[in-house]
Design a protein around this motif. Structure first.
Motif, PDB file in Angstrom:
ATOM      1  N   VAL A 117       0.863  -1.179   0.000  1.00 26.42           N
ATOM      2  CA  VAL A 117       0.000   0.000   0.000  1.00 26.42           C
ATOM      3  C   VAL A 117       0.897   1.225   0.000  1.00 26.42           C
ATOM      4  O   VAL A 117       1.675   1.445   0.926  1.00 26.42           O
ATOM      5  CB  VAL A 117      -0.926   0.026   1.241  1.00 26.42           C
ATOM      6  CG1 VAL A 117      -1.885   1.206   1.143  1.00 26.42           C
ATOM      7  CG2 VAL A 117      -1.686  -1.281   1.379  1.00 26.42           C
ATOM      8  N   PHE A 118       0.809   2.000  -1.085  1.00 26.70           N
ATOM      9  CA  PHE A 118       1.642   3.199  -1.198  1.00 26.70           C
ATOM     10  C   PHE A 118       0.740   4.370  -1.554  1.00 26.70           C
ATOM     11  O   PHE A 118       0.462   4.631  -2.707  1.00 26.70           O
ATOM     12  CB  PHE A 118       2.725   2.984  -2.245  1.00 26.70           C
ATOM     13  CG  PHE A 118       3.638   4.171  -2.413  1.00 26.70           C
ATOM     14  CD1 PHE A 118       4.308   4.717  -1.321  1.00 26.70           C
ATOM     15  CD2 PHE A 118       3.828   4.752  -3.646  1.00 26.70           C
ATOM     16  CE1 PHE A 118       5.145   5.809  -1.469  1.00 26.70           C
ATOM     17  CE2 PHE A 118       4.668   5.852  -3.806  1.00 26.70           C
ATOM     18  CZ  PHE A 118       5.326   6.385  -2.709  1.00 26.70           C
ATOM     19  N   SER A 119       0.258   5.048  -0.528  1.00 31.91           N
ATOM     20  CA  SER A 119      -0.643   6.168  -0.742  1.00 31.91           C
ATOM     21  C   SER A 119      -0.301   7.282   0.253  1.00 31.91           C
ATOM     22  O   SER A 119      -0.980   7.451   1.265  1.00 31.91           O
ATOM     23  CB  SER A 119      -2.087   5.683  -0.569  1.00 31.91           C
ATOM     24  OG  SER A 119      -2.975   6.712  -0.903  1.00 31.91           O
ATOM     25  N   GLY A 163      -1.591   8.805   3.995  1.00 29.97           N
ATOM     26  CA  GLY A 163      -0.739   8.291   5.065  1.00 29.97           C
ATOM     27  C   GLY A 163      -0.730   6.777   5.135  1.00 29.97           C
ATOM     28  O   GLY A 163      -0.433   6.202   6.172  1.00 29.97           O
ATOM     29  N   LYS A 164      -1.072   6.117   4.031  1.00 29.68           N
ATOM     30  CA  LYS A 164      -1.099   4.650   4.046  1.00 29.68           C
ATOM     31  C   LYS A 164       0.153   4.129   3.354  1.00 29.68           C
ATOM     32  O   LYS A 164       0.322   4.288   2.145  1.00 29.68           O
ATOM     33  CB  LYS A 164      -2.345   4.134   3.329  1.00 29.68           C
ATOM     34  CG  LYS A 164      -3.615   4.390   4.115  1.00 29.68           C
ATOM     35  CD  LYS A 164      -4.800   3.784   3.398  1.00 29.68           C
ATOM     36  CE  LYS A 164      -6.082   4.102   4.154  1.00 29.68           C
ATOM     37  NZ  LYS A 164      -7.261   3.832   3.309  1.00 29.68           N
ATOM     38  N   LEU A 187       9.262   7.125   4.423  1.00 23.91           N
ATOM     39  CA  LEU A 187       8.170   7.910   4.998  1.00 23.91           C
ATOM     40  C   LEU A 187       7.575   7.259   6.244  1.00 23.91           C
ATOM     41  O   LEU A 187       6.966   7.920   7.070  1.00 23.91           O
ATOM     42  CB  LEU A 187       7.062   8.128   3.960  1.00 23.91           C
ATOM     43  CG  LEU A 187       7.460   8.926   2.700  1.00 23.91           C
ATOM     44  CD1 LEU A 187       6.343   8.879   1.659  1.00 23.91           C
ATOM     45  CD2 LEU A 187       7.801  10.367   3.054  1.00 23.91           C
ATOM     46  N   ASN A 188       7.720   5.933   6.351  1.00 18.65           N
ATOM     47  CA  ASN A 188       7.175   5.206   7.499  1.00 18.65           C
ATOM     48  C   ASN A 188       8.133   4.088   7.898  1.00 18.65           C
ATOM     49  O   ASN A 188       8.014   2.960   7.437  1.00 18.65           O
ATOM     50  CB  ASN A 188       5.787   4.630   7.138  1.00 18.65           C
ATOM     51  CG  ASN A 188       5.204   3.810   8.273  1.00 18.65           C
ATOM     52  OD1 ASN A 188       5.649   3.900   9.420  1.00 18.65           O
ATOM     53  ND2 ASN A 188       4.214   3.002   7.962  1.00 18.65           N
ATOM     54  N   PRO A 189       9.115   4.420   8.774  1.00 17.62           N
ATOM     55  CA  PRO A 189      10.174   3.458   9.113  1.00 17.62           C
ATOM     56  C   PRO A 189       9.663   2.117   9.655  1.00 17.62           C
ATOM     57  O   PRO A 189      10.381   1.125   9.605  1.00 17.62           O
ATOM     58  CB  PRO A 189      10.999   4.187  10.180  1.00 17.62           C
ATOM     59  CG  PRO A 189      10.746   5.634   9.923  1.00 17.62           C
ATOM     60  CD  PRO A 189       9.334   5.717   9.425  1.00 17.62           C
ATOM     61  N   GLU A 190       8.424   2.092  10.155  1.00 13.66           N
ATOM     62  CA  GLU A 190       7.868   0.821  10.647  1.00 13.66           C
ATOM     63  C   GLU A 190       7.043   0.125   9.569  1.00 13.66           C
ATOM     64  O   GLU A 190       6.400  -0.887   9.847  1.00 13.66           O
ATOM     65  CB  GLU A 190       6.966   1.082  11.863  1.00 13.66           C
ATOM     66  CG  GLU A 190       7.622   1.851  13.006  1.00 13.66           C
ATOM     67  CD  GLU A 190       8.564   0.960  13.798  1.00 13.66           C
ATOM     68  OE1 GLU A 190       8.205  -0.207  14.014  1.00 13.66           O
ATOM     69  OE2 GLU A 190       9.645   1.435  14.177  1.00 13.66           O
ATOM     70  N   GLY A 191       7.045   0.678   8.361  1.00 14.99           N
ATOM     71  CA  GLY A 191       6.058   0.263   7.364  1.00 14.99           C
ATOM     72  C   GLY A 191       6.365  -0.992   6.567  1.00 14.99           C
ATOM     73  O   GLY A 191       5.473  -1.548   5.947  1.00 14.99           O
ATOM     74  N   ALA A 192       7.609  -1.444   6.560  1.00 20.55           N
ATOM     75  CA  ALA A 192       7.927  -2.579   5.688  1.00 20.55           C
ATOM     76  C   ALA A 192       8.552  -3.727   6.466  1.00 20.55           C
ATOM     77  O   ALA A 192       9.414  -3.524   7.311  1.00 20.55           O
ATOM     78  CB  ALA A 192       8.885  -2.141   4.578  1.00 20.55           C
ATOM     79  N   ARG A 243      14.425  -1.157   8.278  1.00 26.21           N
ATOM     80  CA  ARG A 243      14.551   0.280   8.549  1.00 26.21           C
ATOM     81  C   ARG A 243      15.307   0.974   7.410  1.00 26.21           C
ATOM     82  O   ARG A 243      15.471   2.161   7.402  1.00 26.21           O
ATOM     83  CB  ARG A 243      15.275   0.508   9.871  1.00 26.21           C
ATOM     84  CG  ARG A 243      14.742  -0.284  11.047  1.00 26.21           C
ATOM     85  CD  ARG A 243      13.388   0.254  11.522  1.00 26.21           C
ATOM     86  NE  ARG A 243      12.958  -0.457  12.724  1.00 26.21           N
ATOM     87  CZ  ARG A 243      12.149  -1.519  12.707  1.00 26.21           C
ATOM     88  NH1 ARG A 243      11.683  -1.979  11.565  1.00 26.21           N
ATOM     89  NH2 ARG A 243      11.813  -2.124  13.825  1.00 26.21           N
ATOM     90  N   GLY A 244      15.844   0.206   6.484  1.00 26.85           N
ATOM     91  CA  GLY A 244      16.596   0.730   5.346  1.00 26.85           C
ATOM     92  C   GLY A 244      18.004   0.200   5.375  1.00 26.85           C
ATOM     93  O   GLY A 244      18.459  -0.238   6.409  1.00 26.85           O
ATOM     94  N   THR A 245      18.705   0.237   4.329  1.00 23.91           N
ATOM     95  CA  THR A 245      18.112   0.284   3.010  1.00 23.91           C
ATOM     96  C   THR A 245      18.419  -1.021   2.271  1.00 23.91           C
ATOM     97  O   THR A 245      17.530  -1.653   1.754  1.00 23.91           O
ATOM     98  CB  THR A 245      18.739   1.461   2.201  1.00 23.91           C
ATOM     99  OG1 THR A 245      18.595   2.652   2.936  1.00 23.91           O
ATOM    100  CG2 THR A 245      18.107   1.597   0.844  1.00 23.91           C
ATOM    101  N   HIS A 246      19.692  -1.414   2.283  1.00 18.73           N
ATOM    102  CA  HIS A 246      20.114  -2.541   1.445  1.00 18.73           C
ATOM    103  C   HIS A 246      20.441  -3.770   2.292  1.00 18.73           C
ATOM    104  O   HIS A 246      21.313  -3.720   3.142  1.00 18.73           O
ATOM    105  CB  HIS A 246      21.355  -2.117   0.637  1.00 18.73           C
ATOM    106  CG  HIS A 246      21.667  -3.036  -0.495  1.00 18.73           C
ATOM    107  ND1 HIS A 246      22.781  -2.882  -1.275  1.00 18.73           N
ATOM    108  CD2 HIS A 246      21.016  -4.109  -0.980  1.00 18.73           C
ATOM    109  CE1 HIS A 246      22.793  -3.848  -2.201  1.00 18.73           C
ATOM    110  NE2 HIS A 246      21.740  -4.596  -2.030  1.00 18.73           N
ATOM    111  N   PHE A 247      19.735  -4.870   2.036  1.00 15.87           N
ATOM    112  CA  PHE A 247      20.094  -6.097   2.751  1.00 15.87           C
ATOM    113  C   PHE A 247      19.860  -7.321   1.865  1.00 15.87           C
ATOM    114  O   PHE A 247      19.228  -7.238   0.805  1.00 15.87           O
ATOM    115  CB  PHE A 247      19.325  -6.231   4.069  1.00 15.87           C
ATOM    116  CG  PHE A 247      17.869  -6.546   3.923  1.00 15.87           C
ATOM    117  CD1 PHE A 247      16.935  -5.549   3.728  1.00 15.87           C
ATOM    118  CD2 PHE A 247      17.423  -7.860   3.956  1.00 15.87           C
ATOM    119  CE1 PHE A 247      15.603  -5.840   3.570  1.00 15.87           C
ATOM    120  CE2 PHE A 247      16.074  -8.172   3.816  1.00 15.87           C
ATOM    121  CZ  PHE A 247      15.157  -7.147   3.623  1.00 15.87           C
TER     122      PHE A 247
END
Lengths: 198, 149
Positions: free
Chosen positions: B94-96, B100-101, B123-128, B140-144
């Motif tokens: 969800v990318f809106s 704020g979603k 935009l949302n460090p807890e989002g992924a 939390r980012g970015t490359h793993f």
């Protein structure tokens, strides 16, 4: 004899234990920074915050192993194929407008041929045209204006031959600023349309 | 008569005040950019050979053959690639930002992957997060990199 028997019995057990294993490695970002991942199991969690450091999980009820360092060569031999398959980074263009209009500034207008060239070279099927607003004035007004700007830029691209089906036209309103500001602050850099070619 | 029209008028006013409620397009989540060897996209209905340029939807499973590899760019600029013998499901995307979603969940079932997070995490460090058979990774980012045996 008994020892041998025990070893024989233990061997498949050892084998089955090592069969399941999840490995996580943090790498440096393309821009040189280092991010962070947090690996969680039912037994606990482990953060990895340094480049080339890894953590391993072999048992979902135990905490992940503490982070150790992996050599570049090993990373390459295990993950080389996946890393090589990473796509080219998306390219973004930022377009600015004459104040309070949907007319592009000349410099921005002159970027359009280059943008179209990038779309064609990358055979993009996903190019977004996103309107952004600053935090001055009413949020709704800004949202509507930035959406209109995105639509007008998309129309220019379509007129110049870009397939409308590959374009995604949206507005992020005030929520995704280039330069974060407090509310009601004028920031011309945030009043923009961002085109991202993926 | 007056009361009959009231709901319509309210609807008109509200769609004028909150225009963004009426348009949010999440029809696709990203597109395939690189393909090597045999790669498949498995949906609920079909299994098809993956083609560069095709768009992906939530719920799609990406699968690479023994000599396969593929790379995807998501709509928030997250880049994800798979090495040979890999299975990954796009569980949620969800990318809106205007609403704020912002969330993204992938399930790595086997193989190897390289992941570069995008705007959702920015935009949302807890989002992924990514789920594997034994663990969950907060990104939390970015490359793993991930390897699931």
């Amino acid at each position: 004899m008994l020892k041998k028997l025990i070893l024989l019995l233990l061997f498949p057990l050892l084998f089955s234990c090592s069969a399941k294993k999840d490995l996580f490695v943090l790498l440096e970002d393309p821009d040189g920074g280092v991010g962070k991942i947090v690996v969680k199991t039912k037994g606990g969690e482990q953060a990895v915050t340094k480049a080339n450091f890894y953590t391993v999980v072999t048992d979902e009820t135990a905490p992940p192993e503490e982070a150790g360092k992996m050599e570049d060569e090993e990373i390459k031999s295990v993950f080389g194929d996946a890393i090589d398959a990473l796509p080219l980074k998306p390219v973004s263009y930022i377009l600015y407008f004459k104040s309070d209009t949907i007319k592009l500034k000349r410099k921005s207008y002159n970027l359009l041929p280059e943008i179209i060239d990038t779309i064609n070279k990358r055979k993009s099927t996903d190019t977004s045209v996103v309107g952004h607003a600053d935090r001055a004035g009413s949020e709704k007004y800004n949202y509507a204006l930035s959406k209109k700007r995105a639509e007008s830029v998309a129309n220019l691209l379509i007129k110049k031959g870009v397939d409308p089906d590959i374009l995604e036209i949206t507005s992020h309103g005030e929520e995704n600023p280039l330069v974060p500001t407090k509310d009601n602050v004028h920031e011309p850099k945030n009043r923009r349309v961002e085109i991202t070619v993926r | 008569m007056k009361s009959f029209f009231t709901p319509f008028i309210l609807f008109l006013i509200s769609s004028f005040l909150f225009p963004h409620l009426s348009f949010s397009d999440n029809s696709f989540v990203g597109s395939i950019k690189t393909i090597k060897g045999e790669c498949m996209v498995i949906t609920k209905e079909t299994t098809r050979t993956a083609v560069a340029g095709e768009r992906l939807l939530t719920g799609d499973i990406l699968k690479t053959g023994p000599n396969g590899a593929m790379g995807v760019i998501f709509r928030d600029d997250t880049m994800l690639s798979l090495g040979p013998g890999s299975d990954l499901e796009i569980d949620e995307f969800v990318f809106s930002p205007s609403e704020g979603k912002l969330s993204m969940v992938t399930k790595m079932m086997k193989g190897t992957a390289s992941y570069l997070s995008g705007k959702i995490v920015k935009l949302n460090p807890e989002g992924a997060r990514m789920e594997t058979p034994l663990a969950t990774i907060g990104i939390r980012g970015t490359h793993f990199l991930v390897k699931v045996d």
